[in-house]
Enzyme design. Structure first.
Site, PDB file in Angstrom:
ATOM      1  N   CYS A 143      -1.857 -13.972  -4.713  1.00 16.52           N
ATOM      2  CA  CYS A 143      -2.129 -14.678  -2.962  1.00 16.52           C
ATOM      3  C   CYS A 143      -2.767 -15.355  -2.838  1.00 16.52           C
ATOM      4  O   CYS A 143      -2.480 -16.356  -1.529  1.00 16.52           O
ATOM      5  CB  CYS A 143      -3.404 -13.952  -2.300  1.00 16.52           C
ATOM      6  SG  CYS A 143      -4.705 -14.112  -2.628  1.00 16.52           S
TER       7      CYS A 143
ATOM      8  N   PHE B 162     -10.917  -4.593  -6.659  1.00 12.29           N
ATOM      9  CA  PHE B 162     -11.020  -5.422  -6.034  1.00 12.29           C
ATOM     10  C   PHE B 162     -10.795  -4.760  -4.386  1.00 12.29           C
ATOM     11  O   PHE B 162      -9.530  -5.326  -3.590  1.00 12.29           O
ATOM     12  CB  PHE B 162     -10.105  -6.907  -5.774  1.00 12.29           C
ATOM     13  CG  PHE B 162     -10.417  -7.452  -7.164  1.00 12.29           C
ATOM     14  CD1 PHE B 162     -11.178  -8.299  -7.881  1.00 12.29           C
ATOM     15  CD2 PHE B 162      -9.549  -7.360  -7.891  1.00 12.29           C
ATOM     16  CE1 PHE B 162     -11.537  -9.445  -8.330  1.00 12.29           C
ATOM     17  CE2 PHE B 162      -9.162  -7.748  -9.406  1.00 12.29           C
ATOM     18  CZ  PHE B 162     -10.714  -9.005  -9.674  1.00 12.29           C
TER      19      PHE B 162
ATOM     20  N   ASP C 101      -5.611  -6.962  -6.689  1.00 14.94           N
ATOM     21  CA  ASP C 101      -5.693  -7.895  -5.667  1.00 14.94           C
ATOM     22  C   ASP C 101      -6.771  -8.188  -5.490  1.00 14.94           C
ATOM     23  O   ASP C 101      -7.343  -7.905  -4.442  1.00 14.94           O
ATOM     24  CB  ASP C 101      -5.229  -6.071  -4.842  1.00 14.94           C
ATOM     25  CG  ASP C 101      -5.051  -7.492  -3.575  1.00 14.94           C
ATOM     26  OD1 ASP C 101      -4.289  -8.698  -3.528  1.00 14.94           O
ATOM     27  OD2 ASP C 101      -5.283  -6.410  -1.836  1.00 14.94           O
TER      28      ASP C 101
ATOM     29  N   ARG D   1       0.678  -1.497   0.149  1.00 11.95           N
ATOM     30  CA  ARG D   1       0.238   0.001   0.453  1.00 11.95           C
ATOM     31  C   ARG D   1       1.109   0.729   0.421  1.00 11.95           C
ATOM     32  O   ARG D   1       0.455   2.302  -0.945  1.00 11.95           O
ATOM     33  CB  ARG D   1      -1.383   0.055   1.165  1.00 11.95           C
ATOM     34  CG  ARG D   1      -2.070  -0.770   0.858  1.00 11.95           C
ATOM     35  CD  ARG D   1      -3.535  -0.886   1.984  1.00 11.95           C
ATOM     36  NE  ARG D   1      -2.896  -1.012   3.631  1.00 11.95           N
ATOM     37  CZ  ARG D   1      -2.349  -2.161   3.687  1.00 11.95           C
ATOM     38  NH1 ARG D   1      -3.570  -3.437   3.178  1.00 11.95           N
ATOM     39  NH2 ARG D   1      -2.770  -3.287   4.913  1.00 11.95           N
TER      40      ARG D   1
ATOM     41  N   ASP E 294     -15.550  -3.005  -6.327  1.00  9.67           N
ATOM     42  CA  ASP E 294     -15.577  -3.768  -5.387  1.00  9.67           C
ATOM     43  C   ASP E 294     -17.011  -4.250  -5.654  1.00  9.67           C
ATOM     44  O   ASP E 294     -17.409  -3.657  -6.127  1.00  9.67           O
ATOM     45  CB  ASP E 294     -15.208  -3.720  -3.839  1.00  9.67           C
ATOM     46  CG  ASP E 294     -14.453  -5.037  -3.477  1.00  9.67           C
ATOM     47  OD1 ASP E 294     -13.535  -5.740  -3.145  1.00  9.67           O
ATOM     48  OD2 ASP E 294     -16.017  -5.662  -3.096  1.00  9.67           O
TER      49      ASP E 294
END
Length: 396
Positions: free
Chosen positions: A340, A228, A300, A212, A250
């Site tokens: 991730c 996202f 992300d 970030r 989102d």
């Protein structure tokens, strides 16, 4: 006396390298009748002692190692020392970043398999995901009460992996119930709302903290599309660093509502920040049809792959979304893209992004590699602890 697990011939190699897992196929015989979560001793085929761990008969990972020291007992002092050592390893960057939210225990990487503990201001959130972690829950909680007096402890063991261990999902207070499960944490000068009961994971994505900050460094004067976006924390750093415009996307209206609250919490209402509730894949295709372009895009996404069988499909998903993003970037645009998924290794992820550039008919230059924050360490004996990969790309 502890039960003893004897391995098959030549199946001790990973334990000699101090890897903390023993798979069911490596076991030859069991002496004794261990129950779920019991501590067992592990010996090679010749009877030589190797390690001591927690027994989980329903899992493919039948034993998760607590210690490789034969003289070490798995008692209150064991867990207390693990907590103290983990905190000591983190003190330097907690002070450096002015952090009031961080991961205290990162499972196997901190020597406590199946245990995740996150600290959010005066809340401690526990995930006890293995049979051994669940077995020792009382001891772990008592140690936390001693070492972090005044903290409220909440459990978020609501992860599917518990089922593989023969355990049911559990959530709720481990100390006196509080009226609210909400708090505010601070990282690198930014304030963030966290709900430990209802937020993703244990309440928040602590692992992206340094990324970030990186996003903020690239954002000045740029139009930024944050895909996202969840509660908009990448956008907070972009707006605080004078991005020209920031758009949060989102599918969750609840997450976007919290994102709006985070903007107000940081007095960024005068910045050009907007919010779109829509599926990211659909929106990117619509923007492409409308010939919309951006200076910077952040991708992300949630985990696309849970098993090796899903890896091929996940690669297609990552490739598709990165291709769409590159097609929406202006010349010399910046893409921050992440995976991730632990099963997606760094080399494969870079190849997928490179293939996406080819399909987008753009040239991409990898200028920076990003990874999970330092409170999510990767033990040298447990490479599986490395799961979050990120790339900063400049796109012509």
């Amino acid at each position: 006396m502890s039960a003893i697990i004897y391995l098959k011939v030549s199946r001790e190699k990973s334990l000699l390298r101090k890897h903390p897992w023993v798979f069911s196929k490596a076991i030859n015989k069991i002496k004794g009748k261990p129950m779920l979560g019991d501590t067992v001793d592990i010996c090679d085929s010749k009877g030589n002692w190797l390690a001591r761990g927690a027994y989980s008969p329903e899992s493919q990972i039948t034993i998760r190692v607590w210690t490789f020291d034969q003289n070490q007992q798995i008692d209150r002092d064991f867990f207390r020392n693990k907590l103290l050592n983990a905190q000591a390893r983190r003190d330097w960057f907690i002070e450096q970043g002015g952090l009031t939210g961080y991961r205290l225990i990162a499972g196997e990487s901190d020597g406590l398999p199946g245990v995740t503990i996150d600290k959010y201001d005066n809340f401690l959130v526990c995930q006890l995901l293995s049979a051994g972690a669940d077995f020792h829950r009382y001891t772990i909680v008592e140690c936390l009460k001693e070492l972090y007096p005044g903290c409220h402890i909440y459990e978020r063991s609501d992860v599917d992996v518990r089922k593989k261990e023969g355990l049911e999902p559990i959530t709720g207070w481990l100390t006196e119930p509080q009226e609210s499960t909400k708090t505010i944490i601070r990282e690198h000068g930014i304030n963030i709302h966290v709900d430990v009961a209802n937020g993703h994971k244990t309440g928040f994505y602590l692992d992206q903290r340094e990324s970030r900050v990186t996003a903020g460094r690239y954002a000045k004067g740029k139009t930024v599309l944050n895909c996202f976006s969840y509660t908009g924390t990448f956008s907070l750093h972009c707006a605080a660093n004078d991005a020209k415009e920031v758009i949060n996307v989102d599918v969750s209206e609840q997450a976007l509502d919290i994102a709006k609250e985070n903007i107000e919490l940081n007095n960024l209402q005068n910045k050009n920040v907007s919010f779109i509730k829509e599926d990211v894949f659909k929106l990117l295709r619509r923007f492409r049809a409308e010939k919309r372009t951006f200076d910077m895009i952040i991708l992300d996404p949630p985990k696309f792959v849970e098993s090796k069988a899903q890896l091929t499909g996940a690669c297609r998903g990552y490739k598709d979304i990165n291709m769409l993003a590159m097609q929406l970037l202006k010349p010399q645009g910046t893409l921050l893209t992440f995976s991730c998924s632990g099963l997606m290794d760094a080399g494969l992820f870079q190849k997928v992004v490179a293939d996406a550039a080819l399909d987008a008919k753009r040239n991409a230059y990898f200028v920076e590699r990003l990874h999970q924050a330092p409170d999510h360490p990767v033990s040298s004996n447990y490479p599986e602890g490395y799961y979050l990969k990120g790339l900063v790309c400049q796109v012509d």
